[in-house]
Design a protein around this motif. Structure first.
Motif: not given
Ligand SMILES: [Zn+2]
Length: 398
Positions: A62-66, A203-205, A260-262, A311-313
């Motif tokens: 649900a969250h990556c930065h290719l 949003i990253h939060l 994202v994160h929390a 995963t994030d990047s």
């Molecule tokens: Zn990220």
């Protein structure tokens, strides 16, 4: 229409208990039936027996930065959040002829290891063609970053142009939505404009202590970073609240938002995230590698927050495989229900991204299925998937 009966020692439908000696009938690209082999209603015909192992829905990252894939191994980990951000900012600005190859390779590794859908954050929309050519379903979050309020209008105009350009080019299986980077990198003015036009989708939060300190007091390492970026002149009255309370006050929390994160959240924040119905994408490996802390996953679950995994990047993690994050989660919290963790990596992600036909194995759902083979039939299918030894591969049609 093509017809295929798959058999495996276990089927995990995700929205129901695991099925021992399971069968799944796939017609076209959809699941038509599932149940145990001995069920009188089981479909007749030749079975493609996958052997010992577990059949489950494909994973959702649900969250990556290719876009940051070429930064693999090029950023300092373990030196703190702000030094890491500075290294990413510096490295991404360098022209990289390897960037396209790194993104293509990242997409291939996702496909090879059983991911069927991604929420991919992008600042350029430069690789929609690569995603469209892949078998992945993609929600691409066009991410806005502008701390200077004087840039709010121009940033929004730029985003509208990017969205319009993306809409003119057919990219099947790819959907683009607007996102904001984080509460300490987007000005209140730009947030207000974004809320006027319906809000953002991600949003990253509440990731780092530095973010919390900046929103609470307006100072600390993040203020220093903004100064070094030439943004020291921007006046900002810190809200004096937690990141979650701050963005809720701006009107950003809604059920189709992926937070994202929390990591830096208290009990009141968890209640707020649950009440607003947002999805939280946990990134346990990235949080560990950057040393920002560990999200209190049992408390988030107990509060009723909808959870998924990202995963994030490759600038902060070793692979883009959310199974690796699911495995870490079960090691960090041995008391977590393994079925809940598998759910986060599949149905939780599909719900977060609004991909209703993915995430579970059920009649009518897309047959985006993966198989985790085993040397002998596992006694506990969830434990096998989360053992750290399971390798997923895509099977079936669709
Ligand atoms: Zn990220």
């Amino acid at each position: 229409m093509s017809r295929l009966i798959l058999g495996a020692s276990w089927v995990i439908p995700v929205d129901g208990p695991p099925i021992k000696d399971g069968r799944v009938l796939v017609e076209g690209d959809r699941v038509a039936w599932l149940g145990p082999a001995g069920d009188p209603a089981a479909p007749q015909g030749p079975v493609r027996d996958l052997g010992p192992g577990v059949l489950l829905p494909g994973l959702v990252n649900a969250h990556c930065h290719l876009e940051l894939s070429q930064l693999a191994g090029q950023t300092p980990l373990g030196e703190g959040f702000v030094p890491w951000v500075e290294s990413v900012v510096a490295a991404r600005g360098r022209p990289g002829e390897d960037a396209v190859r790194a993104r293509a390779e990242a997409i291939r590794s996702l496909e090879e290891r059983g991911t069927v859908a991604v929420g991919d954050v992008s600042n350029t929309l430069g690789h929609l063609d690569l995603l469209a050519a892949s078998r992945l379903r993609s929600v691409v979050f066009l991410e806005l970053l502008a701390w200077d309020p004087a840039r709010a209008e121009a940033t929004l105009t730029w985003a509208e142009e990017r969205l319009a350009a993306a809409a003119r080019t057919p990219t099947p299986g790819v959907e683009v939505r607007l996102a904001a980077h984080a509460p300490h990198s987007v000005s209140p003015e730009l947030f207000a404009r974004l809320v006027e036009r319906g809000g953002v989708a991600s949003i990253h939060l509440a990731e780092s202590r530095e973010e919390c300190r900046f929103l609470a007091e307006g100072d600390g390492p993040w203020a220093g970073f903004l100064e070094r970026r030439g943004l020291g002149h921007v006046s900002f009255r810190p809200p004096g609240t937690s990141p979650v309370e701050y963005v809720d006050g701006l009107g950003l929390l809604h059920p189709s938002l992926v937070v994202v994160h929390a990591v830096q959240v208290g009990e009141e924040d968890r209640g707020r995230l649950a009440r607003r119905g947002v999805s939280v994408a946990l990134c346990p490996r990235s949080n560990r590698n950057l040393g920002v802390g560990t999200a209190d996953v049992p408390a988030l679950l107990a509060s009723g927050v909808r959870l998924c995994l990202g995963t994030d990047s490759l600038a902060s993690v070793e692979t883009l495989d959310v199974l690796d994050d699911a495995v870490l989660l079960t090691r960090q919290f041995p008391g977590l229900d393994p079925a809940a963790v598998v759910r986060m990596a599949t149905a939780g992600g599909a719900e977060a991204l609004g991909l209703d036909d993915l995430g579970t194995i059920a009649p009518g759902k897309r047959a985006a299925l993966v198989f985790a083979g085993a040397p002998s039939p596992p006694t506990d299918p969830h434990a096998h998937v989360l053992s750290g030894r399971a390798r997923l591969r895509r099977v079936g049609i669709g």
